[in-house]
Design a protein around this motif. Structure first.
Motif, PDB file in Angstrom:
ATOM      1  N   MET A 102      38.597  35.374  46.595  1.00 19.39           N
ATOM      2  CA  MET A 102      37.535  36.228  46.720  1.00 19.39           C
ATOM      3  C   MET A 102      37.089  37.138  45.529  1.00 19.39           C
ATOM      4  O   MET A 102      35.804  37.139  45.146  1.00 19.39           O
ATOM      5  N   LEU A 103      38.167  37.627  44.803  1.00 18.12           N
ATOM      6  CA  LEU A 103      37.844  38.212  43.640  1.00 18.12           C
ATOM      7  C   LEU A 103      37.106  37.343  42.526  1.00 18.12           C
ATOM      8  O   LEU A 103      36.008  37.862  41.914  1.00 18.12           O
ATOM      9  N   PHE A 104      37.505  36.188  42.183  1.00 20.10           N
ATOM     10  CA  PHE A 104      36.764  35.338  41.323  1.00 20.10           C
ATOM     11  C   PHE A 104      35.456  34.874  41.809  1.00 20.10           C
ATOM     12  O   PHE A 104      34.391  34.871  41.033  1.00 20.10           O
ATOM     13  N   PHE A 105      35.151  34.833  43.206  1.00 21.43           N
ATOM     14  CA  PHE A 105      33.994  34.630  43.714  1.00 21.43           C
ATOM     15  C   PHE A 105      32.868  35.795  43.552  1.00 21.43           C
ATOM     16  O   PHE A 105      31.759  35.719  43.067  1.00 21.43           O
ATOM     17  N   PHE A 106      33.294  36.908  43.864  1.00 12.89           N
ATOM     18  CA  PHE A 106      32.381  38.167  43.682  1.00 12.89           C
ATOM     19  C   PHE A 106      32.255  38.529  42.205  1.00 12.89           C
ATOM     20  O   PHE A 106      31.293  39.431  41.972  1.00 12.89           O
ATOM     21  N   VAL A 107      32.982  38.365  41.318  1.00 12.96           N
ATOM     22  CA  VAL A 107      32.729  38.725  39.814  1.00 12.96           C
ATOM     23  C   VAL A 107      31.971  37.578  39.287  1.00 12.96           C
ATOM     24  O   VAL A 107      31.737  37.871  37.931  1.00 12.96           O
ATOM     25  N   GLN A 108      31.536  36.626  39.713  1.00 11.26           N
ATOM     26  CA  GLN A 108      31.037  35.713  39.063  1.00 11.26           C
ATOM     27  C   GLN A 108      29.494  36.074  38.198  1.00 11.26           C
ATOM     28  O   GLN A 108      29.089  35.814  37.193  1.00 11.26           O
ATOM     29  N   GLY A 109      28.840  37.017  38.791  1.00 13.06           N
ATOM     30  CA  GLY A 109      27.676  37.704  38.365  1.00 13.06           C
ATOM     31  C   GLY A 109      28.027  38.919  37.005  1.00 13.06           C
ATOM     32  O   GLY A 109      27.192  38.911  36.020  1.00 13.06           O
TER      33      GLY A 109
ATOM     34  N   PRO B 182      31.483  39.125  35.326  1.00 17.11           N
ATOM     35  CA  PRO B 182      33.153  38.957  35.209  1.00 17.11           C
ATOM     36  C   PRO B 182      33.726  40.007  34.422  1.00 17.11           C
ATOM     37  O   PRO B 182      32.906  40.473  33.330  1.00 17.11           O
ATOM     38  N   PRO B 183      34.818  40.624  34.593  1.00 13.45           N
ATOM     39  CA  PRO B 183      35.439  41.610  33.788  1.00 13.45           C
ATOM     40  C   PRO B 183      35.652  41.103  32.486  1.00 13.45           C
ATOM     41  O   PRO B 183      36.233  39.969  32.299  1.00 13.45           O
ATOM     42  N   LYS B 184      36.018  41.761  31.481  1.00  9.75           N
ATOM     43  CA  LYS B 184      36.526  41.242  30.169  1.00  9.75           C
ATOM     44  C   LYS B 184      37.576  41.405  30.007  1.00  9.75           C
ATOM     45  O   LYS B 184      38.639  40.614  29.067  1.00  9.75           O
ATOM     46  N   ASP B 185      38.391  42.269  30.829  1.00  3.89           N
ATOM     47  CA  ASP B 185      39.981  42.424  30.854  1.00  3.89           C
ATOM     48  C   ASP B 185      40.685  41.774  32.158  1.00  3.89           C
ATOM     49  O   ASP B 185      40.195  41.837  33.181  1.00  3.89           O
TER      50      ASP B 185
ATOM     51  N   ILE C  56      38.553  49.862  33.154  1.00  2.00           N
ATOM     52  CA  ILE C  56      38.129  48.573  32.705  1.00  2.00           C
ATOM     53  C   ILE C  56      36.561  48.379  33.034  1.00  2.00           C
ATOM     54  O   ILE C  56      36.014  47.950  32.182  1.00  2.00           O
ATOM     55  N   ALA C  57      36.138  48.784  34.063  1.00  3.17           N
ATOM     56  CA  ALA C  57      34.606  48.746  34.467  1.00  3.17           C
ATOM     57  C   ALA C  57      34.109  49.463  33.454  1.00  3.17           C
ATOM     58  O   ALA C  57      32.784  49.070  32.899  1.00  3.17           O
ATOM     59  N   ARG C  58      34.260  50.579  32.709  1.00  7.17           N
ATOM     60  CA  ARG C  58      33.529  51.414  31.823  1.00  7.17           C
ATOM     61  C   ARG C  58      33.786  50.871  30.235  1.00  7.17           C
ATOM     62  O   ARG C  58      33.606  51.683  29.665  1.00  7.17           O
ATOM     63  N   GLY C  59      34.751  50.125  30.116  1.00 11.17           N
ATOM     64  CA  GLY C  59      35.330  49.666  29.064  1.00 11.17           C
ATOM     65  C   GLY C  59      36.029  50.928  28.009  1.00 11.17           C
ATOM     66  O   GLY C  59      36.156  50.969  26.969  1.00 11.17           O
TER      67      GLY C  59
ATOM     68  N   LEU D 225      29.991  46.286  46.504  1.00  9.63           N
ATOM     69  CA  LEU D 225      30.882  44.845  46.809  1.00  9.63           C
ATOM     70  C   LEU D 225      30.067  43.855  46.641  1.00  9.63           C
ATOM     71  O   LEU D 225      29.757  42.916  47.748  1.00  9.63           O
ATOM     72  N   THR D 226      29.438  43.592  45.399  1.00  5.82           N
ATOM     73  CA  THR D 226      28.302  42.464  45.149  1.00  5.82           C
ATOM     74  C   THR D 226      28.706  41.696  44.137  1.00  5.82           C
ATOM     75  O   THR D 226      29.850  42.127  43.260  1.00  5.82           O
ATOM     76  N   ALA D 227      28.222  40.361  43.792  1.00  2.00           N
ATOM     77  CA  ALA D 227      28.502  39.779  42.696  1.00  2.00           C
ATOM     78  C   ALA D 227      28.412  40.561  41.404  1.00  2.00           C
ATOM     79  O   ALA D 227      28.881  40.113  40.494  1.00  2.00           O
ATOM     80  N   MET D 228      27.515  41.421  41.425  1.00  2.00           N
ATOM     81  CA  MET D 228      27.160  42.162  40.034  1.00  2.00           C
ATOM     82  C   MET D 228      27.836  43.255  40.046  1.00  2.00           C
ATOM     83  O   MET D 228      27.890  44.033  38.944  1.00  2.00           O
ATOM     84  N   GLY D 229      28.644  43.767  41.310  1.00  9.22           N
ATOM     85  CA  GLY D 229      29.223  44.991  40.990  1.00  9.22           C
ATOM     86  C   GLY D 229      30.602  45.101  41.359  1.00  9.22           C
ATOM     87  O   GLY D 229      31.248  46.311  41.176  1.00  9.22           O
ATOM     88  N   LEU D 230      31.291  44.175  41.798  1.00  7.66           N
ATOM     89  CA  LEU D 230      33.031  44.216  42.014  1.00  7.66           C
ATOM     90  C   LEU D 230      33.581  44.785  40.944  1.00  7.66           C
ATOM     91  O   LEU D 230      34.746  45.475  41.271  1.00  7.66           O
ATOM     92  N   PRO D 231      33.636  44.687  39.761  1.00 10.21           N
ATOM     93  CA  PRO D 231      34.293  45.150  38.592  1.00 10.21           C
ATOM     94  C   PRO D 231      34.455  46.745  38.624  1.00 10.21           C
ATOM     95  O   PRO D 231      35.203  47.374  38.108  1.00 10.21           O
ATOM     96  N   GLU D 232      33.369  47.419  39.166  1.00 11.90           N
ATOM     97  CA  GLU D 232      33.197  48.783  39.433  1.00 11.90           C
ATOM     98  C   GLU D 232      34.470  49.444  40.120  1.00 11.90           C
ATOM     99  O   GLU D 232      34.816  48.535  41.155  1.00 11.90           O
ATOM    100  N   PRO D 233      34.958  50.548  39.948  1.00 16.41           N
ATOM    101  CA  PRO D 233      36.035  50.794  40.987  1.00 16.41           C
ATOM    102  C   PRO D 233      35.915  51.043  42.324  1.00 16.41           C
ATOM    103  O   PRO D 233      36.645  50.925  43.051  1.00 16.41           O
ATOM    104  N   THR D 234      34.636  51.317  42.560  1.00 17.13           N
ATOM    105  CA  THR D 234      34.365  51.256  44.037  1.00 17.13           C
ATOM    106  C   THR D 234      34.417  50.171  44.796  1.00 17.13           C
ATOM    107  O   THR D 234      34.869  49.964  45.874  1.00 17.13           O
ATOM    108  N   GLY D 235      34.190  48.984  44.232  1.00 15.96           N
ATOM    109  CA  GLY D 235      34.128  47.691  44.865  1.00 15.96           C
ATOM    110  C   GLY D 235      35.694  47.454  44.946  1.00 15.96           C
ATOM    111  O   GLY D 235      36.163  46.905  46.102  1.00 15.96           O
ATOM    112  N   SER D 236      36.678  47.530  43.736  1.00  9.68           N
ATOM    113  CA  SER D 236      37.925  47.387  43.878  1.00  9.68           C
ATOM    114  C   SER D 236      38.575  48.356  45.204  1.00  9.68           C
ATOM    115  O   SER D 236      39.586  47.632  45.824  1.00  9.68           O
ATOM    116  N   PHE D 237      38.239  49.362  45.087  1.00 13.51           N
ATOM    117  CA  PHE D 237      38.662  50.256  46.420  1.00 13.51           C
ATOM    118  C   PHE D 237      38.241  49.875  47.782  1.00 13.51           C
ATOM    119  O   PHE D 237      39.351  49.813  48.485  1.00 13.51           O
ATOM    120  N   LEU D 238      37.277  49.179  47.876  1.00 10.97           N
ATOM    121  CA  LEU D 238      36.923  48.690  49.308  1.00 10.97           C
ATOM    122  C   LEU D 238      37.669  47.368  49.675  1.00 10.97           C
ATOM    123  O   LEU D 238      37.959  47.230  50.478  1.00 10.97           O
TER     124      LEU D 238
END
Length: 383
Positions: free
Chosen positions: A57-64, A66-69, A138-141, A6-19
């Motif tokens: 919070m979502l917008f803040f964490f995905v700055q590094g 950001p999801p394409k979708d 989405i995280a894996r395209g 759950l970091t700026a570089m990793g939230l789009p990954e499903p684990t971050g969303s799950f947490l």
């Protein structure tokens, strides 16, 4: 830096969303302990504030990264509310306590009905799983169109019954400001559905020769489709019949069936009546045109809409079957013990048929695709 934290570089990954979705547990417990949540308007305000805070919070964490979708944000927020719904079901059925009592009293008391409990359970399990699958895609395209269409049908069916049922049922006088928290569940899925429909299918690269061969097969060469047509004819009859029951059909057969097999349709909460009418006006036309789709090659709309309606029927039948036997339904409106097996077999077959139709369309789509080879040849002849 790991991509699934759950970091700026990793939230789009499903684990971050799950947490992030699991923060619903401490947040609901904390809000429930506040003494100021006894006012319905405050409860609604807290709900809006929590959802807006999550979005920030979502917008803040995905700055590094950001999801394409943009649907990432929708699915992430909805996964949070799915956990809330699961907490509501667990608390109301006595598995936990001290989390959502404030909301059930001053927010949406009609959720304590059998129908309310079961849509919370469905949202907290099936929808939650679908959100995690789509977030992972989405995280894996990856393509998630089929899963998205199934979710779309399920959620829209839930809302089409739940919202009017709250207003016209016996809990209509207890509709409170928190009712507005359901509005995003109606409009955001419509926007999401428009985007999902525009996505390409993963099976669009099927060879033209295979499509031509599939189109040349008559109905008697496709025994599975014959079975599906027979199912559709039976489903049309059953859907129409139950719609007439909801409209208080006075015939002896209607009277016998509703009292001996599905007395839940008479429940004054209104959800079952609304469900039967939604089925008759929205599901019935699709059942009819699906027969045409199975008899006429090249009906590409079957590939999308069969999945949408499979999701819709699965959710509707789960809520209806479950409410018909749930302990929160008054005894007089539950399925009589002597008719239990007939009721279950009939309704389970009704549910499975739509799932099999969608599975047939997705797994063997050649018959429903346009025959591009034949179209090109016809164009050459005209020239």
């Amino acid at each position: 830096m790991p991509g699934n934290t759950l970091t700026a570089m990793g939230l789009p990954e499903p684990t971050g969303s799950f947490l992030l979705s699991l923060t619903a547990v401490p947040i609901s417990y904390m809000v429930n302990s506040m003494s100021s949540v006894s006012d319905p308007l405050v409860v609604a305000g807290i709900g809006v504030l929590v959802l807006l805070s999550l979005l920030v919070m979502l917008f803040f964490f995905v700055q590094g990264n950001p999801p394409k979708d943009p649907l990432f944000y929708v699915f992430a927020i909805f996964s949070f509310t799915s956990v809330i719904d699961l907490i509501i079901w667990m608390e109301e059925d006595g598995y936990i306590s001290g989390f959502m009592e404030f909301y059930m009293k001053e927010g949406e008391p009609y959720l304590r009905t059998a129908h309310g409990m079961l849509i919370c359970l469905w949202d907290g399990t099936v929808h939650y799983f679908l959100y995690l699958v789509m977030l992972g895609a989405i995280a894996r395209g990856k393509n998630y169109k089929t899963v998205g269409l199934y979710w779309l049908g399920s959620l829209l069916m839930s809302m089409l019954v739940f919202l009017p049922g709250n207003v016209i049922g016996k809990y209509g006088t207890e509709v409170r400001p928190a009712f507005i928290l359901n509005v995003p569940y109606l409009f955001l899925p419509i926007w999401a559905g428009m985007r999902i429909f525009r996505e390409k299918h993963v099976f669009t690269k099927i060879p033209a020769e295979k499509v031509t061969t599939a189109h040349s097969e008559g109905i008697f060469q496709r025994p599975v489709d014959i079975a599906l047509i027979l199912y559709l004819l039976a489903a049309i009859t059953f859907t129409l019949f139950r719609g007439l029951l909801a409209l208080d059909c006075p015939s002896d057969s209607c009277f016998t069936y509703i009292y001996q097999y599905e007395p839940y349709i008479r429940d004054p909460v209104a959800y079952p009546k609304v469900q039967m009418l939604v089925n008759m006006f929205y599901l019935l036309p699709f059942l009819c045109v699906s027969i045409y789709g199975l008899l006429t090659p090249g009906c590409t709309w079957m590939l999308d809409w069969s999945v949408v309606y499979a999701g819709a029927v699965a959710q509707a039948q789960f809520a209806h079957i479950g409410s018909s036997i749930y302990h929160r339904t008054p005894y007089t409106y539950r399925v009589p013990r002597e008719a239990w097996w007939e009721f279950m077999i009939l309704n389970v077959l009704y549910t499975l048929g739509m799932q099999l139709l969608a599975y047939r369309c997705v797994q063997n789509p050649a018959y429903f695709l346009k025959d591009t080879k034949q179209t090109v040849e016809e164009g050459k002849k005209q020239n």
